[in-house]
Design an enzyme around this catalytic site. Structure first.
Site, PDB file in Angstrom:
ATOM      1  N   TYR A 176       0.818  -1.214   0.000  1.00 59.73           N
ATOM      2  CA  TYR A 176       0.000   0.000   0.000  1.00 59.73           C
ATOM      3  C   TYR A 176       0.858   1.274   0.000  1.00 59.73           C
ATOM      4  CZ  TYR A 176      -4.109  -2.906   1.071  1.00 59.73           C
ATOM      5  OH  TYR A 176      -5.119  -3.840   1.031  1.00 59.73           O
ATOM      6  N   LYS A 234       3.240 -15.276   3.459  1.00 57.84           N
ATOM      7  CA  LYS A 234       3.215 -16.110   2.248  1.00 57.84           C
ATOM      8  C   LYS A 234       4.679 -16.430   1.936  1.00 57.84           C
ATOM      9  CE  LYS A 234       0.943 -17.950  -1.205  1.00 57.84           C
ATOM     10  NZ  LYS A 234       0.176 -19.175  -1.022  1.00 57.84           N
ATOM     11  N   ASP A 292      -3.232 -18.078   2.667  1.00 57.99           N
ATOM     12  CA  ASP A 292      -4.350 -18.814   2.060  1.00 57.99           C
ATOM     13  C   ASP A 292      -4.913 -19.827   3.046  1.00 57.99           C
ATOM     14  OD1 ASP A 292      -1.784 -19.823   1.738  1.00 57.99           O
ATOM     15  OD2 ASP A 292      -2.159 -20.767  -0.191  1.00 57.99           O
TER      16      ASP A 292
END
Ligand code: NAD
Length: 370
Positions: A141, A191, A223
């Site tokens: 971001y 991740k 996930d």
């Protein structure tokens, strides 16, 4: 105590829910005899419309000279085609950065009165009490470079996910400190099988975890964490994660406990804390008077606890929310087929009445102890 607050209603349902949250602050101040100084300022689309800047300098000044800031929400389809720096969301990202608010605390707590609101079975969701600790000033971001370049048809877009060790260290410490006061478990979500940022994240979090021997640290890929969040939400305690993963997982947590409209957040770490509901400006329901103000009201409770150190007052607001839910108050997002929906203002005034009642009981109990 003098409570010097800046209120940033913003766009869409932001002003609607903020108005109710302010009534709750006023009731708390009156009952517990605090002096209240409120200043309203512009942010997001409202500021763009007025002065073509999503975060005017006066807003920054007012926030920096306050004890805490309460924000509604920003975002409006009217500015969807503006360049990035002239979109309402740019104002939100900038105020977080101006306030140095690197730690976003997003609790997702299941209210027993709302068993029928969760899409999950009651036995799955019962007992859910999660604290998502989201890094707020780094990752994709904020990372540079970022751009869309080239000619229509062959354009290329770039965002950069970037984390430094010190940024990971400071947010990890916030999560471990919170876990020490809760069930002493941190789940760090990343991740690391794909992203370098996540590999560094995992290494640094593991190192910081060694300073907290009483806290059990586990790691999970994002996930699989998303799947576990709907399968076994009650197993989670503190979830520590980077900016974008935290953004997504906290909305999911809102769905799990019943509605996004219930979720509050605190953005802390800098000199002044920023408090806001997790939801956005909800243009689909803006102006209809049906938005759920409880996320904004519970953000007031977080403000009282984290920035103003008023634990008794914070507990009073939380019990008032619990009280109205136990007594069947439901805005449209929570009503389902079993309850009649009440308006934003009706929900607000029921919480205000419950605050007055709960405050009177708390003060009476204190008197009888003396
Ligand atoms: P959203 O959170 O505004 O709405 C998602 C869905 O949840 C909508 O159906 C909405 O009606 C519902 N909802 C949200 N809050 C609710 C409430 N208090 N009561 C009842 N229902 C509620 O997300 P979105 O639709 O993806 O985004 C709309 C705008 O908000 C966009 O411009 C986006 O950029 C912005 N946004 C701002 C913030 C923020 O200010 N912190 C956060 C997220 C999105």
């Amino acid at each position: 105590m003098l409570l010097k607050l800046t209120i940033l209603p913003g766009d869409g349902i932001g002003p609607e829910v903020t108005e109710q949250a302010v009534l709750v602050i006023q009731a708390v101040a009156e009952r517990f005899e605090h002096q209240l100084e409120l200043q309203h300022q512009l942010i997001g689309g409202a500021a763009l419309a007025a002065v073509n800047d999503p975060l005017p300098p006066e807003t920054i000044q007012a926030c920096l000279s306050s004890s805490a800031v309460l924000l509604g929400a920003v975002g409006s389809p009217a500015f969807d085609h503006n360049p990035g720096h002239l979109r309402p969301e740019a104002g939100l990202l900038r105020i977080r950065r101006e306030l140095g608010a690197y730690a976003n605390l997003r609790p997702a707590v299941f209210f027993s009165a709302l068993e029928d609101c969760s899409p999950l079975r009651a036995e799955v969701v019962r007992g859910t009490d999660i604290m998502i600790v989201r890094e707020l000033l780094g990752g994709a971001y904020f990372g540079q470079p970022r751009s869309i370049e080239g000619n229509p048809g062959s354009r290329v877009a770039v965002n950069t996910m970037r984390y430094g060790e010190s940024e990971i260290e400071r947010i990890a410490r916030v999560a471990f400190d919170l876990a020490e006061k809760r069930k002493k478990r941190v789940l760090s979500v990343d991740k690391a099988n794909v992203l370098e940022c996540s590999r560094l994240w995992r290494e640094v979090v593991t190192r910081i975890g060694k300073d907290y021997p009483e806290v059990k640290l586990a790691h999970q890929y994002v996930d699989s964490a998303a799947m576990l969040l709907v399968q076994r939400p009650a197993d989670f305690d503190v979830v520590l994660t980077e900016n974008m993963f935290g953004d997504i997982l906290s909305d999911q947590a809102g769905g799990v406990v019943g509605s996004l409209g219930l979720l509050a957040s605190a953005s802390v770490g800098g000199p002044v804390g920023l408090y806001e509901p997790v939801h956005g400006s909800a243009p689909d329901i803006a102006g209809k008077g049906i938005a759920n103000p409880l996320g904004a009201i519970l953000s007031v409770a977080m403000m009282l606890r984290h920035s103003l150190q008023l634990q008794r007052e914070a507990a009073c607001v939380e019990s008032a929310v619990n009280h109205v839910l136990q007594h069947g108050a439901r805005t449209a997002d929570l009503a389902g087929k079993t309850h009649a929906a009440i308006s934003t203002t009706e929900m607000g005034s029921r919480v205000v009445n419950a605050v007055k009642l709960t405050a009177a009981q708390a003060l009476q109990a204190e008197k009888s102890l003396r």
